[in-house]
Design an enzyme around this catalytic site. Structure first.
Site, PDB file in Angstrom:
ATOM      1  N   ASP A  29     -13.448  34.506  44.902  1.00 19.62           N
ATOM      2  CA  ASP A  29     -12.348  33.559  45.112  1.00 19.62           C
ATOM      3  C   ASP A  29     -12.502  32.942  46.513  1.00 19.62           C
ATOM      4  O   ASP A  29     -12.753  33.647  47.490  1.00 19.62           O
ATOM      5  CB  ASP A  29     -11.004  34.282  44.993  1.00 19.62           C
ATOM      6  CG  ASP A  29      -9.832  33.318  44.869  1.00 19.62           C
ATOM      7  OD1 ASP A  29      -9.148  33.352  43.829  1.00 19.62           O
ATOM      8  OD2 ASP A  29      -9.594  32.532  45.817  1.00 19.62           O
ATOM      9  N   ILE A  30     -12.349  31.640  46.598  1.00 19.81           N
ATOM     10  CA  ILE A  30     -12.583  30.941  47.857  1.00 19.81           C
ATOM     11  C   ILE A  30     -11.448  31.167  48.872  1.00 19.81           C
ATOM     12  O   ILE A  30     -11.646  31.005  50.080  1.00 19.81           O
ATOM     13  CB  ILE A  30     -12.816  29.419  47.607  1.00 19.81           C
ATOM     14  CG1 ILE A  30     -13.643  28.808  48.711  1.00 19.81           C
ATOM     15  CG2 ILE A  30     -11.525  28.670  47.391  1.00 19.81           C
ATOM     16  CD1 ILE A  30     -15.073  29.255  48.760  1.00 19.81           C
ATOM     17  N   GLU A  88      -2.661  27.708  38.938  1.00 14.87           N
ATOM     18  CA  GLU A  88      -3.323  26.683  39.756  1.00 14.87           C
ATOM     19  C   GLU A  88      -4.478  26.032  39.009  1.00 14.87           C
ATOM     20  O   GLU A  88      -4.601  24.799  39.008  1.00 14.87           O
ATOM     21  CB  GLU A  88      -3.824  27.329  41.061  1.00 14.87           C
ATOM     22  CG  GLU A  88      -4.478  26.364  42.027  1.00 14.87           C
ATOM     23  CD  GLU A  88      -5.119  27.104  43.215  1.00 14.87           C
ATOM     24  OE1 GLU A  88      -4.607  28.166  43.619  1.00 14.87           O
ATOM     25  OE2 GLU A  88      -6.133  26.611  43.709  1.00 14.87           O
ATOM     26  N   HIS A  93      -8.765  32.973  33.802  1.00 17.69           N
ATOM     27  CA  HIS A  93      -9.511  33.801  34.748  1.00 17.69           C
ATOM     28  C   HIS A  93      -8.753  35.074  35.063  1.00 17.69           C
ATOM     29  O   HIS A  93      -7.527  35.092  35.095  1.00 17.69           O
ATOM     30  CB  HIS A  93      -9.824  33.039  36.043  1.00 17.69           C
ATOM     31  CG  HIS A  93      -8.641  32.367  36.676  1.00 17.69           C
ATOM     32  ND1 HIS A  93      -8.141  31.175  36.213  1.00 17.69           N
ATOM     33  CD2 HIS A  93      -7.856  32.719  37.718  1.00 17.69           C
ATOM     34  CE1 HIS A  93      -7.106  30.821  36.957  1.00 17.69           C
ATOM     35  NE2 HIS A  93      -6.902  31.752  37.872  1.00 17.69           N
ATOM     36  N   HIS A  95      -8.254  37.851  37.988  1.00 18.86           N
ATOM     37  CA  HIS A  95      -8.451  38.173  39.399  1.00 18.86           C
ATOM     38  C   HIS A  95      -8.759  39.667  39.518  1.00 18.86           C
ATOM     39  O   HIS A  95      -8.016  40.496  38.977  1.00 18.86           O
ATOM     40  CB  HIS A  95      -7.181  37.912  40.214  1.00 18.86           C
ATOM     41  CG  HIS A  95      -6.751  36.489  40.330  1.00 18.86           C
ATOM     42  ND1 HIS A  95      -6.952  35.735  41.465  1.00 18.86           N
ATOM     43  CD2 HIS A  95      -6.106  35.673  39.457  1.00 18.86           C
ATOM     44  CE1 HIS A  95      -6.440  34.520  41.298  1.00 18.86           C
ATOM     45  NE2 HIS A  95      -5.912  34.459  40.080  1.00 18.86           N
TER      46      HIS A  95
END
Ligand code: 5GP
Length: 130
Positions: A29-30, A88, A93, A95
């Site tokens: 994750d960025i 978002e 996805h 996490h």
């Protein structure tokens, strides 16, 4: 239009890749909540995780488990927390977040700001265990 995550899978947008097979892709994750915060996605773009067919969702869970086991070995933590939001990015996805206490999963926590060499080091450390 392809989601930002589909563009990552296609290599149009760079990412710190952790793992991939023919159906799934995992990358850092960025804006991580912790070092090693990883996202697991299906390559086939589906917005809502529970719209994924049963077989694929089961396979995705097993893929996420393998990644989580590598994260647990690479990153000092109590366990790897699992979270699904999707508010978002409209591409399903999971996490995977290394945590030492419950509050490490709070969305209100400030995100880490990491430089490229740190992301590369973390990705390298996790991939070592895959
Ligand atoms: P959610 O959709 O589950 O609420 O959050 C989306 C997650 O994707 C966020 O944690 C955010 O930091 C991450 N994210 C959004 N855009 C990118 C991107 O371009 N690259 C990476 N690696 N992560 C992203």
């Amino acid at each position: 239009m392809a989601s930002i995550f589909s563009r990552i899978v296609a290599g149009e947008i760079p990412s710190y890749k952790i793992a991939e097979n023919d159906k799934f892709f995992a990358f850092l994750d960025i804006n991580p909540m912790a070092k090693g915060h990883t996202l697991v996605i299906p390559k086939h773009e589906v917005d809502y995780i529970f719209d994924i067919d049963d077989t694929t969702l089961a396979e995705m869970t097993v893929f996420a488990k393998q990644v989580a086991e590598a994260i647990k070995k690479a990153i000092p933590c109590q366990r790897v927390g699992v979270m699904v939001l999707g508010m978002e990015v409209p591409h399903a996805h999971i996490h995977l977040i290394p945590i030492v206490k419950e509050s490490d999963m709070l969305l209100s926590n400030p995100k880490l700001k990491l430089e490229a060499p740190e992301f590369e080091e973390i990705a390298h450390a996790i991939k070592f265990y895959l």
